[in-house]
Every structure is written in C-alpha cells, then in structure tokens.
Motif scaffolding. Structure first.
Motif, PDB file in Angstrom:
ATOM      1  N   TYR A 275     112.394 104.408 -24.362  1.00 47.61           N
ATOM      2  CA  TYR A 275     111.423 104.541 -23.094  1.00 47.61           C
ATOM      3  C   TYR A 275     110.115 104.851 -23.700  1.00 47.61           C
ATOM      4  CZ  TYR A 275     115.596 104.290 -20.276  1.00 47.61           C
ATOM      5  OH  TYR A 275     116.597 104.115 -19.790  1.00 47.61           O
ATOM      6  N   CYS A 276     109.672 106.209 -23.632  1.00 37.92           N
ATOM      7  CA  CYS A 276     107.997 106.475 -23.595  1.00 37.92           C
ATOM      8  C   CYS A 276     107.492 106.413 -24.926  1.00 37.92           C
ATOM      9  CB  CYS A 276     107.806 107.834 -22.844  1.00 37.92           C
ATOM     10  SG  CYS A 276     108.176 109.255 -24.241  1.00 37.92           S
TER      11      CYS A 276
ATOM     12  N   PRO B 196     110.224 116.374 -25.476  1.00 40.35           N
ATOM     13  CA  PRO B 196     110.257 117.063 -26.866  1.00 40.35           C
ATOM     14  C   PRO B 196     108.865 117.304 -27.157  1.00 40.35           C
ATOM     15  CG  PRO B 196     111.761 115.316 -26.456  1.00 40.35           C
ATOM     16  CD  PRO B 196     111.084 115.495 -24.999  1.00 40.35           C
TER      17      PRO B 196
ATOM     18  N   LYS C 278     116.460 111.138 -20.195  1.00 41.22           N
ATOM     19  CA  LYS C 278     116.281 109.751 -20.228  1.00 41.22           C
ATOM     20  C   LYS C 278     116.734 109.086 -21.653  1.00 41.22           C
ATOM     21  CE  LYS C 278     111.833 109.832 -19.354  1.00 41.22           C
ATOM     22  NZ  LYS C 278     111.394 111.469 -18.694  1.00 41.22           N
TER      23      LYS C 278
ATOM     24  N   MET D  51     107.635 113.665 -21.323  1.00 38.94           N
ATOM     25  CA  MET D  51     107.912 113.521 -22.766  1.00 38.94           C
ATOM     26  C   MET D  51     108.298 115.171 -23.292  1.00 38.94           C
ATOM     27  SD  MET D  51     104.455 112.497 -24.870  1.00 38.94           S
ATOM     28  CE  MET D  51     104.401 110.631 -24.200  1.00 38.94           C
TER      29      MET D  51
ATOM     30  N   CYS E  92     115.022 114.059 -24.293  1.00 38.15           N
ATOM     31  CA  CYS E  92     114.889 114.485 -22.769  1.00 38.15           C
ATOM     32  C   CYS E  92     116.136 113.657 -22.219  1.00 38.15           C
ATOM     33  CB  CYS E  92     113.634 113.893 -22.302  1.00 38.15           C
ATOM     34  SG  CYS E  92     113.570 112.281 -21.811  1.00 38.15           S
TER      35      CYS E  92
ATOM     36  N   CYS F  15     114.430 105.952 -29.146  1.00 37.56           N
ATOM     37  CA  CYS F  15     114.500 105.847 -27.773  1.00 37.56           C
ATOM     38  C   CYS F  15     113.966 104.652 -27.113  1.00 37.56           C
ATOM     39  CB  CYS F  15     113.830 107.118 -26.831  1.00 37.56           C
ATOM     40  SG  CYS F  15     114.143 107.176 -25.403  1.00 37.56           S
TER      41      CYS F  15
ATOM     42  N   GLN G 286     108.684 108.019 -28.563  1.00 38.22           N
ATOM     43  CA  GLN G 286     109.513 107.155 -29.490  1.00 38.22           C
ATOM     44  C   GLN G 286     110.441 108.035 -30.178  1.00 38.22           C
ATOM     45  OE1 GLN G 286     110.282 103.505 -29.686  1.00 38.22           O
ATOM     46  NE2 GLN G 286     109.749 104.123 -27.641  1.00 38.22           N
ATOM     47  N   CYS G 287     111.053 108.894 -29.453  1.00 39.75           N
ATOM     48  CA  CYS G 287     111.945 109.957 -30.131  1.00 39.75           C
ATOM     49  C   CYS G 287     112.952 109.140 -30.963  1.00 39.75           C
ATOM     50  CB  CYS G 287     112.486 110.734 -29.135  1.00 39.75           C
ATOM     51  SG  CYS G 287     111.360 111.835 -28.414  1.00 39.75           S
TER      52      CYS G 287
HETATM   53  S1  SF4 Z   1     110.441 111.876 -24.549  1.00 41.51           S
HETATM   54 FE1  SF4 Z   1     112.202 111.429 -23.733  1.00 41.51          FE
HETATM   55  S2  SF4 Z   1     112.026 109.364 -22.820  1.00 41.51           S
HETATM   56 FE2  SF4 Z   1     110.292 109.575 -24.369  1.00 41.51          FE
HETATM   57  S3  SF4 Z   1     111.054 108.752 -26.256  1.00 41.51           S
HETATM   58 FE3  SF4 Z   1     111.688 110.949 -26.212  1.00 41.51          FE
HETATM   59  S4  SF4 Z   1     113.909 110.975 -25.232  1.00 41.51           S
HETATM   60 FE4  SF4 Z   1     112.699 108.917 -24.669  1.00 41.51          FE
END
Ligand code: SF4
Length: 696
Positions: free
Chosen positions: A12-13, A181, A48, A179, A46, A10, A16-17
């Motif tokens: 974003y956060c 997950p 995002k 976050m 998520c 990912c 790092q899914c």
């Molecule tokens: S929690 Fe959401 S924003 Fe964070 S890495 Fe996973 S998918 Fe992306």
C-alpha cells in the motif's frame, strides 16, 4: 509448510513498510510476519499491511482475462484478449491518429512498470496522451519543490531526521490514520523536547497528538502560511545570513507576506490570532524546524502556491539545506515517488527528465534505440486526459488505477470512460473501472512479482516475489511485451524486472533522479539506496541540498505568492465546505482493501462527518442518512456527528463507489502549474435523506 520468510514491503502506502511473507499451506498462500530489520518501520505495520495477504486469496482477485461480448464481460484466453486490444489500439490510431490512443498509469506501479509504460506509450503507440493517477497525489508538492529547490524528492532527508528537528509543522496530513508506523517519529520528536504543530480543519488522531492544533477553513492554508511569514518578518525572526547566502527572490516574497495582515489572515482562515502567534513562536524558537505537507494544502487549485508559501516560511527562517531542517512532502501512494520519476507522467522522460528538453530526448532516445524526433511531445494532465475521453482520446489502456472512484467529478469521468470506443484495463481485481472495460487483463501483484519502489524518502527498495501467481495471471511487463510484439516492436520490452531496471538505470543516468548506481544487489545489501546515485561507487544521497540547492545558481528560490479563495466558495445554495480524505482501515479507491474482511469490519462504509451545531441547525441526527448535494451530484451516507470538525465544514472519506462516492462532489478546477484538481475544498448542502442508515 513453514519455510523462511521472504523480505519484502507492504503493497500500500508510500511508507513502504518492510515486512516478511512466510508461505502457508492454506487458501491464503502467505502470512505476513514482522521484519524488524527494515529501518523505516522497524517491524511495525498498520492493519492494512498486516492484513495484506488476504488480497492473494482465491476469489479476491481476477484469474482469467475477460472480454466483453454482447454487453457482458466473459472469460477469454490471453491470445484473444491481447489480439482484441491490439486491433482496437491499431484501428484507433489508423482512423483518428496516434494521440487518439491514450494510456493511464498508476502511482502504485513498480518503477519497472512505470518506466516500461512510458516507453510503450512513446515508442510503440507514439502517443502523447499518457498520464497517471499520481497527478492527483503529490503533483503540487513536486511543482513547488522544483520551483524552490530545482528538484522534487518528497522528503529531502530520511524519516530518522524528523525526531531531531526542534519543531515540525505538519500541514494537512493525518499519518495516525494513513501511515500509523510513521507516528513514532512524531512521538520521538516530542520525547526529544521538540514541538509538533498540526494544521488541519479536523481534530484528527494526528492533531490529538500535537502541541498546537490550528484548524483553518479548508482552502486557506496559503493565507495561514502568509500570516505566519508576516509575523516572522514583523518579529525580526528571519535568518538574514541564510537568505543572503543561499536564496534569491526574498524582496518580492517579503513584500507579499507583509501585505497579508495577521488580522486579515485570522478572518480568512478562522484561526485565532493568538494561535497564529504561538505557532510562529514555537517554530522560530526551535533550533531547527521542518514543514511537512500532505494532501490538505496540495490538493487545491492553488496547491503549488500553497506549497511555495510553506517553503517560503522555511527559507525565511533558515530551515532548509542544513541538517534536521527543511521542507518535505508526505507522499501518499505506494510508489508515488518513483512513479513520477520514470516517464508515465505527461511531461516526463525517465530520470525525471523533461520531455521538452532536446538533450533529455536525445539521451533517452539513444537508450531506446529510436530517433529523438519520433518521440511525441508533452501530453495532457490526468484530469484533462480523462475529460478528453470519447472525444479526442477514443481508446484507452489503463493500468493499476480506478478513476471511477478516485477521480474528481467522478460521475463525469465515469461518463467519459463509458463514451470511449475501447477501454482495456489491467488490474488485480475487477475494480469499478475494470467493470466498464471491453477487455480486462488479470495481472500479478505485489507478493507475486519482483520490482522496485521508491518510498517517500527517495529510498529505492526491492519488493521480492514470495509466491507464484495463480494460473492464468500474467505480469504487466508480460502484457507490454506481448502488446509491443503484436504492434511490431518485438525488441525492447523485456519481461524480467531486473532487465527492465537495468535499462531504467541507463535511461535515468545523468538525470535529476539518477538511478545509474543502484542495483538489485545493492538494494538488498543496504536496505534501500537513496537517489541520486550516479555510480556503483556512489553511496546514494539520503540528505539533499546540504551544500547547494539543485538550481542553476545553487540557491533556493523564494516565490512571491498571494492568497486567493477556493475555486468554489460556499454560497446560499451550497453553504457548507466539503473536504475529503482517508480512514485508517481503507486505502485510496478501496479496490483492494474493500475486499479484506478485517478491514471492512473496521470501516464498512462511507459517512459524512459534521459538527453537532451544524447538524442541529439542519435537523440531522447521528446515524441518519444524509444527502450531500453539490453542483456536480448527490450522495447519500450516514451522518457521523463529532465536535472534532469545524461547524462550517463537513468531511467525507473517498474510498467507496456509487451513491457514497465523495468524488461525486470534488471540484476538477485545476492548479495552473501542477494541474492538480481541487479535491480538498468544494461547496455542498446537506439534507436529511430519511431514516437511519441500514445495518451493515
Ligand atoms: S503504513 Fe500501513 S499501509 Fe503504509 S506501508 Fe506501512 S503497513 Fe502498509
């Protein structure tokens, strides 16, 4: 087109899914698909992450350099844009000295970019004026971790260990929104019989899950931790064998805690004493305990001491340096961990080496092929650097950051940016900061480039390129290569990410964050490799400190700390505490997520959250426009009434610019150790601003 998905992560956060990107024939060139094999999120994303592909759409991002002509940003060619940057940086250094040229990086940059940016600043520009927005993210946790353990890695254990702890105290974090997950690890903890304690002034979605929710006044987490340690000592619940065998400094810390009477802590924090006692009981009766902090306790002018207070609680109860126990930080930004390890921080060289350490300078200088004497010394922290713009620092190169929205005291910072002689910004979108620039460079992002990130566990992972960037877009590595060449450094700035990573491995070798044994091949084969990993044969280090801490004597260090008030306490003129944070559907300054229709539909704008009792006293209705006024400025946003917040505290999310920007108010008072600004506590007053909020 429907080929196999590219495994990546990912944008974003810090979780790092893992995700897959499958090519499409539509205007958005890829679609996000699940990647269940990646262990951290096991396919879950998520909103995002699942909507991340939208930022690749034409129209959502920059595709041509922009150069300011007669006050307007106009499309330009790459040569013109790069020449203009080169001339401005060189002229500024000639006229005002090398430290008058500044560099500002970001916690979302890949390890390769962060590494090369630090090298570019020190070798090409010869400036000490470099720092990055990660300073605003986790620097207090980093300073506290180094002080206690001799090493900073957000989590010293993998997330899979969290459900095996008997009790987890989560302080000032709201992963159910930031976050999602990650929440499965908290649920598994409870399914296993473990207990979850959440410390937060708001009853957040995460606090709703807790077995016990403590809601202290913003800025009093340090007192809360001291009160808990007092009760631990008074109750004879310390682990004396662990303290004797594996720590130093207990006598002073014990004395400091015993000076904080629980009744006093109750009056300072607003947390009822029975709740404090219950938290101690749950934590100490559990076979193992963890404390996880996030931005709540860390983004304070006493953030480092607050982190130390929570670490002290872990050490006194023997909850460190053994399996399924310990202190950890939930890092926020995508590469908040790796971004602080490889040299874009004001005081650091790659491998988490210190810039003022002669041996570190000699090692890195040898890798870079320069004289150690030529490397500048440590520079200013992020806010201090931004505050010096237009006076000491006259020209700035900024990569992957949007301080107009995300910096504390944002109107002041915006003024400093406007006062620069020259500003160049490289970014994916025309952020609010890029809109102020003299030159804007459109750069590749996430799915358009390959590079490594280091997640909140210290796991080095690989983001793979899945799609070509639009014509006209280049990578940050290309930008640094081109600028270095124009400034007389034709060698040493490769454009291939793997080549940069191989050099980073050599530069980090032997340092605290040792990546020497990590390769792209290993990351791909092993779903990431945990640092330190000093050789190709080394398995990596998922769990730190099991045998010894990373201090010279191998012992963890207690630090005696005292509670002190927030830098700005409420008074007659500004009687309400303001705290800030994030919402589920937006990310950081919102530069990317505010451009995604699905996310905007879910979270279209800012608001100020307040308790109905406070609203009644002030004559404010739900949905009404409210002016929030502080010593630093005024914002106007709709009121959102909820009993989930303390009546003496209001909350604003910080993702939006302009009249709704929460950081207009946040206080740039700095922590003396980490130089973290006090984002989480300042004083404001509220006034009805007239009329309902406009329809979205
Ligand atoms: S929690 Fe959401 S924003 Fe964070 S890495 Fe996973 S998918 Fe992306």
């Amino acid at each position: 087109m429907n080929d196999a998905a590219t495994d990546t992560h990912c944008p974003y956060c810090a979780l790092q899914c893992g995700m897959g990107l499958r090519r499409t024939d539509g205007p958005v060139p890829v679609t996000v698909v699940e990647r269940p094999s990646f262990p951290v999120n096991q396919g879950a994303l998520c909103g995002k992450g699942s909507n991340a592909a939208a930022v690749l759409a034409p129209g959502a991002r920059l595709t041509t350099p922009l150069v300011r002509v007669d006050g307007e940003l106009r499309p330009a060619g790459w040569d013109e844009a790069l020449d203009r940057i080169t001339e401005a940086l060189a002229a500024t250094a000639r006229t005002h000295g090398r430290d008058a040229v500044g560099v500002f990086g970001g916690g979302g940059l890949t390890n390769e970019k962060a590494y090369l940016l630090g090298k570019f600043a020190r070798v090409v520009l010869g400036t000490s004026a470099i720092d990055y927005n990660g300073r605003f993210c986790m620097s207090s946790a980093a300073a506290g971790g180094i002080r206690a353990f001799g090493l900073d890695r957000g989590l010293p254990f993998p997330v899979e260990d969290i459900p095996k702890a008997g009790c987890v105290i989560l302080v000032g974090g709201n992963p159910a929104e930031t976050m999602p997950p990650f929440v499965r690890y908290l649920r598994e903890l409870q399914e296993n019989g473990g207990r979850l304690i959440v410390v937060d002034p708001r009853r957040t979605r995460t606090a709703e899950l807790a077995d016990l929710h403590l809601a202290p006044r913003p800025g009093t987490d340090l007192a809360l931790a001291l009160g808990m340690l007092h009760l631990v000592v008074a109750g004879g619940l310390t682990d004396e064998a662990f303290i004797a065998d594996r720590t130093t400094g207990w006598a002073e810390t014990r004395a400091a805690a015993m000076a904080h009477w629980p009744e006093h802590v109750e009056s300072v924090t607003g947390v009822p004493l029975p709740q404090l006692r219950e938290a101690v009981r749950l934590f100490c009766e559990a076979p193992t305990g963890m404390v996880l902090t996030a931005r709540g306790p860390e983004q304070q002018a006493k953030g480092t001491d607050t982190v130390s207070a929570w670490i002290n609680l872990c050490l006194a109860t023997g909850n460190a340096g053994r399996p399924n126990a310990g202190y950890g930080c939930l890092t926020g930004q995508g590469n908040g961990q790796g971004g602080r390890e490889h040299g874009q921080k004001a005081d650091q060289l790659p491998g988490y080496r210190k810039l003022d350490d002669p041996a570190a300078r000699a090692h890195v200088a040898a890798v870079w092929g320069v004289d150690p004497e030529s490397l500048p010394g440590p520079g200013r922290s992020a806010y201090e650097l931004l505050d010096s713009l237009g006076t000491d620092v006259r020209a700035l190169l900024l990569m992957g950051s949007n301080p107009v929205v995300s910096a504390p005291h944002s109107q002041h910072v915006t003024g400093r940016l406007r006062s620069l002689d020259f500003l160049a910004v490289s970014d994916v979108v025309l952020s609010e900061t890029a809109a102020l620039a003299d030159v804007v460079l459109p750069v590749t992002q996430w799915a358009e480039e390959t590079g490594t990130m280091t997640n909140l566990e210290g796991r080095v992972i690989l983001r793979r390129k899945a799609v070509d960037a639009p014509g006209g877009v280049r990578s940050d590595l290309d930008v640094m290569h081109a600028l270095a060449g124009r400034l007389g450094h034709g060698e040493g700035f490769p454009t291939e990410p793997e080549k940069v990573f191989d050099e980073l491995r050599r530069a980090s070798a032997g340092g605290p964050a040792d990546y020497a044994g990590i390769s792209y091949e290993r990351i791909a084969a092993e779903d990431g490799v945990f640092w330190p990993c000093p050789s190709a044969e080394h398995p990596g280090t998922p769990r730190l400190f099991l045998d010894r801490f990373a201090t010279p004597d191998g012992r963890a260090r207690f630090t005696a700390v005292q509670h002190r008030p927030a830098a700005e306490e409420p008074d007659d003129a500004f009687p309400v505490r303001l705290t800030t944070g994030r919402v589920l559907a937006q990310y950081q300054s919102g530069a990317q997520t505010r451009r995604v229709a699905e996310l905007n539909a879910a979270s279209p704008g800012a608001f100020v959250e307040l308790h109905p009792r406070l609203a009644e006293r002030l004559g404010i209705q739900d949905g009404e426009q409210v002016a929030v006024v502080s010593r630093r400025g005024r914002t106007v946003t709709p009121a959102r009434l909820t009993t989930a917040i303390r009546p003496d505290t209001v909350f604003m999310p910080f993702h939006w610019p302009g009249a709704a920007n929460a950081n207009v108010h946040t206080n740039p008072a700095l922590d003396p150790v980490s130089r973290m600004p006090e984002f989480k506590a300042c004083a404001v007053r509220l006034e009805p601003a007239g009329g309902p909020a406009p329809a979205d």
